[in-house]
Design an enzyme around this catalytic site. Structure first.
Site, PDB file in Angstrom:
ATOM      1  N   GLU A 151      -7.015   4.794   7.562  1.00  0.00           N
ATOM      2  CA  GLU A 151      -6.821   6.218   7.235  1.00  0.00           C
ATOM      3  C   GLU A 151      -8.069   6.788   6.567  1.00  0.00           C
ATOM      4  O   GLU A 151      -8.399   7.961   6.731  1.00  0.00           O
ATOM      5  CB  GLU A 151      -5.559   6.392   6.378  1.00  0.00           C
ATOM      6  CG  GLU A 151      -4.308   6.235   7.240  1.00  0.00           C
ATOM      7  CD  GLU A 151      -3.074   5.740   6.516  1.00  0.00           C
ATOM      8  OE1 GLU A 151      -3.079   5.678   5.282  1.00  0.00           O
ATOM      9  OE2 GLU A 151      -2.112   5.389   7.222  1.00  0.00           O
ATOM     10  N   ASN A 163       0.860  -1.191   0.000  1.00  0.00           N
ATOM     11  CA  ASN A 163       0.000   0.000   0.000  1.00  0.00           C
ATOM     12  C   ASN A 163       0.896   1.241   0.000  1.00  0.00           C
ATOM     13  O   ASN A 163       1.436   1.607   1.039  1.00  0.00           O
ATOM     14  CB  ASN A 163      -0.903  -0.049   1.237  1.00  0.00           C
ATOM     15  CG  ASN A 163      -1.750   1.200   1.391  1.00  0.00           C
ATOM     16  OD1 ASN A 163      -1.845   2.013   0.474  1.00  0.00           O
ATOM     17  ND2 ASN A 163      -2.361   1.363   2.556  1.00  0.00           N
ATOM     18  N   TRP A 164       1.022   1.856  -1.167  1.00  0.00           N
ATOM     19  CA  TRP A 164       1.933   3.002  -1.290  1.00  0.00           C
ATOM     20  C   TRP A 164       1.317   4.314  -0.813  1.00  0.00           C
ATOM     21  O   TRP A 164       1.949   5.371  -0.874  1.00  0.00           O
ATOM     22  CB  TRP A 164       2.425   3.137  -2.739  1.00  0.00           C
ATOM     23  CG  TRP A 164       3.366   2.037  -3.139  1.00  0.00           C
ATOM     24  CD1 TRP A 164       3.906   1.107  -2.303  1.00  0.00           C
ATOM     25  CD2 TRP A 164       3.870   1.758  -4.443  1.00  0.00           C
ATOM     26  NE1 TRP A 164       4.718   0.261  -3.018  1.00  0.00           N
ATOM     27  CE2 TRP A 164       4.711   0.640  -4.341  1.00  0.00           C
ATOM     28  CE3 TRP A 164       3.691   2.344  -5.702  1.00  0.00           C
ATOM     29  CZ2 TRP A 164       5.374   0.092  -5.435  1.00  0.00           C
ATOM     30  CZ3 TRP A 164       4.343   1.807  -6.806  1.00  0.00           C
ATOM     31  CH2 TRP A 164       5.181   0.694  -6.662  1.00  0.00           C
ATOM     32  N   LYS A 165       0.064   4.255  -0.390  1.00  0.00           N
ATOM     33  CA  LYS A 165      -0.611   5.445   0.155  1.00  0.00           C
ATOM     34  C   LYS A 165      -0.318   6.672  -0.734  1.00  0.00           C
ATOM     35  O   LYS A 165      -0.377   6.575  -1.962  1.00  0.00           O
ATOM     36  CB  LYS A 165      -0.173   5.680   1.608  1.00  0.00           C
ATOM     37  CG  LYS A 165      -0.321   4.423   2.467  1.00  0.00           C
ATOM     38  CD  LYS A 165      -0.145   4.688   3.934  1.00  0.00           C
ATOM     39  CE  LYS A 165      -0.278   3.374   4.698  1.00  0.00           C
ATOM     40  NZ  LYS A 165      -0.284   3.552   6.134  1.00  0.00           N
ATOM     41  N   GLY A 188       1.763   2.672  10.761  1.00  0.00           N
ATOM     42  CA  GLY A 188       2.666   3.812  10.618  1.00  0.00           C
ATOM     43  C   GLY A 188       3.343   4.241  11.904  1.00  0.00           C
ATOM     44  O   GLY A 188       3.905   5.331  11.978  1.00  0.00           O
ATOM     45  N   GLU A 211      -5.770  -4.772  10.609  1.00  0.00           N
ATOM     46  CA  GLU A 211      -4.815  -3.679  10.758  1.00  0.00           C
ATOM     47  C   GLU A 211      -5.159  -2.854  11.998  1.00  0.00           C
ATOM     48  O   GLU A 211      -5.942  -1.896  11.907  1.00  0.00           O
ATOM     49  CB  GLU A 211      -4.856  -2.774   9.526  1.00  0.00           C
ATOM     50  CG  GLU A 211      -4.467  -3.470   8.247  1.00  0.00           C
ATOM     51  CD  GLU A 211      -3.834  -2.484   7.273  1.00  0.00           C
ATOM     52  OE1 GLU A 211      -2.720  -2.743   6.835  1.00  0.00           O
ATOM     53  OE2 GLU A 211      -4.453  -1.449   6.990  1.00  0.00           O
ATOM     54  N   GLY A 269       2.676  -0.940   4.425  1.00  0.00           N
ATOM     55  CA  GLY A 269       2.595   0.453   4.015  1.00  0.00           C
ATOM     56  C   GLY A 269       3.974   1.042   3.810  1.00  0.00           C
ATOM     57  O   GLY A 269       4.624   0.828   2.779  1.00  0.00           O
ATOM     58  N   HIS A 321      -9.776   1.244   4.685  1.00  0.00           N
ATOM     59  CA  HIS A 321      -8.479   1.402   5.356  1.00  0.00           C
ATOM     60  C   HIS A 321      -8.658   2.371   6.523  1.00  0.00           C
ATOM     61  O   HIS A 321      -9.441   3.317   6.436  1.00  0.00           O
ATOM     62  CB  HIS A 321      -7.434   1.927   4.364  1.00  0.00           C
ATOM     63  CG  HIS A 321      -6.065   1.955   4.960  1.00  0.00           C
ATOM     64  ND1 HIS A 321      -5.642   2.985   5.757  1.00  0.00           N
ATOM     65  CD2 HIS A 321      -5.048   1.068   4.902  1.00  0.00           C
ATOM     66  CE1 HIS A 321      -4.408   2.722   6.169  1.00  0.00           C
ATOM     67  NE2 HIS A 321      -4.023   1.565   5.660  1.00  0.00           N
ATOM     68  N   SER A 353       2.928  -1.697  10.496  1.00  0.00           N
ATOM     69  CA  SER A 353       4.367  -1.654  10.800  1.00  0.00           C
ATOM     70  C   SER A 353       5.105  -2.956  10.487  1.00  0.00           C
ATOM     71  O   SER A 353       6.038  -3.339  11.204  1.00  0.00           O
ATOM     72  CB  SER A 353       4.591  -1.245  12.264  1.00  0.00           C
ATOM     73  OG  SER A 353       4.121   0.083  12.460  1.00  0.00           O
TER      74      SER A 353
HETATM   75  P1  PGA Z   1       2.412   0.638   7.738  1.00  0.00           P
HETATM   76  O1  PGA Z   1       0.986   0.739   7.042  1.00  0.00           O
HETATM   77  O2  PGA Z   1       3.061  -0.633   7.229  1.00  0.00           O
HETATM   78  O3  PGA Z   1       3.135   1.856   7.314  1.00  0.00           O
HETATM   79  O4  PGA Z   1       2.173   0.579   9.200  1.00  0.00           O
HETATM   80  C1  PGA Z   1       0.179  -0.370   6.835  1.00  0.00           C
HETATM   81  C2  PGA Z   1      -1.108   0.043   6.178  1.00  0.00           C
HETATM   82  O5  PGA Z   1      -1.585   1.142   6.465  1.00  0.00           O
HETATM   83  O6  PGA Z   1      -1.681  -0.670   5.356  1.00  0.00           O
END
Ligand code: PGA
Length: 255
Positions: free
Chosen positions: A98, A9-11, A174, A168, A232, A96, A211
């Site tokens: 976010e 997931n490159w956000k 993050g 998640e 991510g 997600h 993470s």
């Molecule tokens: P992260 O994000 O690996 O940076 O914690 C995971 C995600 O949001 O899918």
């Protein structure tokens, strides 16, 4: 042997050029990928199209990070599932944390998106997880169950329909503070039981996200209820995602 999924997931981490450069490097790396590993990239909407053209194969795919459920119309700023499908996407990330927490996406919207994705033959990847506060007040199972019920209760799916659920925990995303692998596996077994009771026809895969790094990724691949990881931050840099892929290859080929 079951498939191990690495979802990247490159956000909003990478711009157009950076996304294409990383996708091409990963394409090169994926040349010797064992058949039982699936890599799926989730680039930004703008970078997605050229990446779909090249990054596809039996075990390589591209997905969208979010999409709107209505096909076309006056919805300024939205991109529909149908448009992503036309562009060659196979997967859609839905709900997600976010999106839920920054953009106030509700369980109701998550459900609309799941239904739209399934009606178009896209594979939904539904993200669920509790906040730190909810975990501290022993509400983890309850919160996840409410999210899963809103997503799947009363849903009819054809036999063998692929559905992914990513566990998640919000506090692990993050933050560098990953959920312990044993606890993730425990939650995955709970998710498996709940989802299978709601939509028994589905072919369910469960991922852990939050993470994930190269040094811990293998820990998440041990349990029977885990089918891979959603990464991510560490997926948006060539060195760290390559390390993760190498560790997963080591697990996949050792079995
Ligand atoms: P992260 O994000 O690996 O940076 O914690 C995971 C995600 O949001 O899918």
């Amino acid at each position: 042997m079951k498939k191990i999924n690495i979802f990247a997931n490159w956000k909003m981490y990478l711009d157009y050029d950076e996304s294409n450069i990383l996708a091409n490097a990963l394409l090169e790396k994926a040349k010797d990928l064992p058949e039982n590993i699936q890599i799926t990239l989730f680039p930004s909407a703008l970078a997605l199209y050229p990446i779909v053209q090249t990054f596809s194969g039996d075990n390589l795919a591209v997905g969208a990070q979010n999409a709107y459920w209505i096909e076309k119309g006056g919805y300024t700023g939205e991109i529909s599932m149908q448009m992503y499908k036309d562009a060659g996407c196979k997967f859609i990330l839905i709900g997600h944390s976010e999106r839920r927490h920054i953009f106030n996406e509700t369980n109701h919207e998550v459900r609309q998106k799941i239904e739209a994705a399934l009606s178009l033959g896209l594979t939904p990847v539904i993200c669920v997880g509790e906040t730190q506060e909810e975990r501290k007040s022993n509400k983890t199972e309850e919160v996840v169950e409410v999210q899963l019920r809103a997503a799947f209760d009363g849903l009819t799916v054809a036999e063998g329909t692929e559905i992914f659920v990513a566990y998640e925990p919000v506090w692990a995303i993050g933050t560098g503070e990953a959920c312990a692998a044993g606890e993730a596996e425990r939650m995955h077994a709970i998710i498996d039981r709940i989802v299978k009771a709601l939509i028994p026809n589905a072919k369910l895969s469960i991922l852990y996200g939050g993470s994930v790094r190269a040094d811990i990724v293998a820990d998440y691949l041990v349990g029977p209820a885990t089918d891979g990881v959603l990464v991510g931050n560490a997926s948006a840099k060539l060195e760290s995602i390559s390390d993760i892929i190498d560790r997963v290859i080591a697990v996949a080929t050792a079995k």
